[in-house]
Design an enzyme around this catalytic site. Structure first.
Site, mmCIF file in Angstrom:
data_model
loop_
_atom_site.group_PDB
_atom_site.id
_atom_site.type_symbol
_atom_site.label_atom_id
_atom_site.label_comp_id
_atom_site.label_asym_id
_atom_site.label_seq_id
_atom_site.Cartn_x
_atom_site.Cartn_y
_atom_site.Cartn_z
ATOM 1 C CG HIS A 266 -1.800 1.181 1.337
ATOM 2 N ND1 HIS A 266 -3.107 1.190 0.921
ATOM 3 C CD2 HIS A 266 -1.573 2.432 1.810
ATOM 4 C CE1 HIS A 266 -3.630 2.390 1.123
ATOM 5 N NE2 HIS A 266 -2.723 3.163 1.670
ATOM 6 C CD GLU A 267 1.547 3.547 3.683
ATOM 7 O OE1 GLU A 267 1.703 4.612 3.047
ATOM 8 O OE2 GLU A 267 0.520 3.309 4.364
ATOM 9 C CG HIS A 270 0.360 6.218 -0.628
ATOM 10 N ND1 HIS A 270 -0.634 7.000 -1.172
ATOM 11 C CD2 HIS A 270 -0.234 5.522 0.382
ATOM 12 C CE1 HIS A 270 -1.772 6.780 -0.513
ATOM 13 N NE2 HIS A 270 -1.556 5.883 0.424
ATOM 14 C CD GLU A 296 -5.667 5.607 0.484
ATOM 15 O OE1 GLU A 296 -4.716 6.385 0.642
ATOM 16 O OE2 GLU A 296 -5.815 4.576 1.158
HETATM 17 ZN ZN ZN Z 1 -3.044 5.254 1.858
#
Ligand code: ZN
Length: 503
Positions: A266-267, A270, A296
């Site tokens: 997830h990170e 980003h 996101e």
């Molecule tokens: Zn996030």
């Protein structure tokens, strides 16, 4: 001759040097700083915040903006210069419209309210938090009025606009209404006719092995470690001060490999976005991410669309032995893929699965709207909260600690923020559908460990565009359609019927 535009950009870059320094100190505080460093660090950050604010509201900047706007009259609206001036003007308006005494009062109340919220949550005592919630709603309403209600909009929009420019409550209500009906329907279908995955992954695995493993996975999807780092913090996050230095954090628990893996990916999503921004525009709007929702969308796309796919596990499973020896030998790609996609209505948003997560967001959004429309009193929040958890998720909320007191956002004054999480999911599904329409199905590529094709496409279409378009316009520009929940619904339905073996 130096133009007003050049001066404006020089000042903006200087402010970014200072702001990114504060960001790095903030990262350090979460990831590395010794406990006793906190008091001095708070003073460092306070000073930097004050200097950045002073630079943001410097009257000379207002004059430069006015002059730059004149210089650029007639420029193509999507040119680098026009985009930079448009977005810097927006930032200027936001920074100068709210009166200084209201800014100061909010900052003080938010810091006290967060402290009281933490205590109220620990003690499961909503009454203790109530006066703070009342005060925050009152102050945030005043802030929204100062910022100004967007044309044709309502009070909540002035706050929502801060996190996702152009986002409007009325549009969200209609997006979310159809999304909610479909998700609740799918949830019921899985419950009634599905076979839940037989195993959940709770095998204890040494943290050192997990650390090597998640780094390998994030590098494989394209996070560049010559321009970034991965460290550990209590709450995983990504801090990107400039495209050549992007800091990620994750966390490890012995028997929760999925938590470490999916937090990291997830990170990394980003981080890949931050690394994909154009270095030559660093610190100016053309070199910055569009919005929280688009940010996101990049994290969710890698975490959910890619890394929760069957093809991803087909690629990854044969590699597990290199990190964990025989510890996961009894696990097939099918087992792991199904275990990574378990759907289970639960009380806590941050622990929710891909489907029910959006229902958690909708509850919060609906209550915010009612509060700002004056149709709900803060004291009635717990009852309204619990009623929706019963309706949407089919679960009883046993106490406010695991109910309306669970999130820090409201105590931190972050009204208008929650919908960006679900918008991220919507955008991710829609962007990915377009990527496959142009590049062909990606499953075969993932199975061979090729994630570059998709990442390159996202880089060109999304990352390198900086703030050229506002979020809904970017989605329209890239996909040729308005933001539409149908893509997310189709993607979830297809995958989860497969996982749950619904005939
Ligand atoms: Zn996030």
């Amino acid at each position: 001759m130096t133009t007003a535009y050049d001066k404006l950009i020089a000042k903006t870059r200087e402010r970014h040097l200072l702001g990114s320094t504060a960001q790095l100190l903030g990262w350090d505080q979460q990831a590395l700083m010794p406990e006793q460093g906190i008091e001095f660090r708070a003073r460092q950050l306070q000073l930097l915040a004050r200097l950045v604010h002073r630079m943001l509201t410097d009257p000379e900047l207002g004059d430069l903006l006015a002059a730059a706007n004149d210089e650029l009259a007639g420029a193509a609206p999507e040119s680098v210069e026009a985009v930079n001036v448009r977005e810097l003007q927006r930032l200027w308006d936001r920074s100068t419209r709210v009166p200084e005494d209201l800014v100061a009062e909010l900052s003080e109340v938010e810091s006290l309210a967060q402290h009281e919220w933490a205590k109220a949550r620990a003690a499961d005592d909503f009454a203790r938090f109530l006066p703070w919630l009342e005060r925050l709603v009152t102050l945030e309403r005043r802030k929204a009025e100062a910022l100004g209600v967007p044309e044709g909009g309502e009070l909540w929009d002035a706050l929502g606009d801060l996190y996702e420019t152009g986002m409007r409550a009325a549009a969200l209500e209609s997006l979310f209404r159809s999304l909610r009906q479909e998700l609740v329907g799918l949830l019921e279908e899985l419950r009634a006719g599905g076979t839940p995955p037989a195993r959940s992954l709770d095998v204890p695995l040494p943290i050192e092995d997990q650390r090597r493993f998640v780094r390998f996975a994030s590098e494989a999807i394209g996070f560049d470690y010559t321009r970034g780092r991965l460290d550990v913090s209590t709450h995983p996050f990504c801090s990107g001060s400039q495209p050549r230095d992007v800091r990620l954090t994750t966390r490890f628990t012995e028997d929760e490999l999925f938590d470490a893996l999916y937090s990291t990916l997830h990170e990394s999503g980003h981080g890949i976005y931050e690394q994909g921004l154009r270095y030559e525009h660093a610190g100016t709007p053309m070199g910055l991410a569009v919005s929280l929702g688009v940010h996101e969308s990049q994290s969710r796309l890698w975490e959910n669309t890619v890394a929760r796919s069957r093809a991803f596990w087909d690629w990854l499973t044969p590699r597990l032995g290199g990190f964990f020896g025989a510890r996961l030998a009894g696990w097939s790609a099918e087992d792991l893929w199904r275990a990574a996609n378990i759907v289970q209505p639960s009380l806590i948003r941050v622990e929710a699965d891909e489907l029910t997560y959006n229902l958690h967001v909708m509850v919060r959004f609906e209550l915010e709207l009612l509060l700002f429309r004056g149709e709900l009193e803060p004291r009635d929040v717990p009852a309204a909260w619990n009623e929706r958890y019963r309706d949407y998720l089919g679960i009883e909320v046993p106490d406010d600690r695991r109910g309306c007191l669970q999130d820090v956002h409201w105590s931190a004054g972050l009204f208008g923020y929650f919908p960006t999480y679900t918008l991220g999911n919507l955008y991710a599904a829609q962007l990915y559908a377009k990527a496959e329409a142009e590049l062909g199905p990606q499953a075969e590529r993932f199975r061979e460990g090729d994630f570059t094709t998709l990442r390159t496409w996202l880089g060109e279409r999304v990352h390198r565009q900086g703030q050229r378009w506002l979020a809904p316009d970017l989605v329209r520009e890239v996909t040729g359609a308005d933001p539409d929940p149908a893509y997310l619904i189709t993607a979830l339905r297809t995958k989860l019927r497969d996982v749950y073996r619904v005939a």
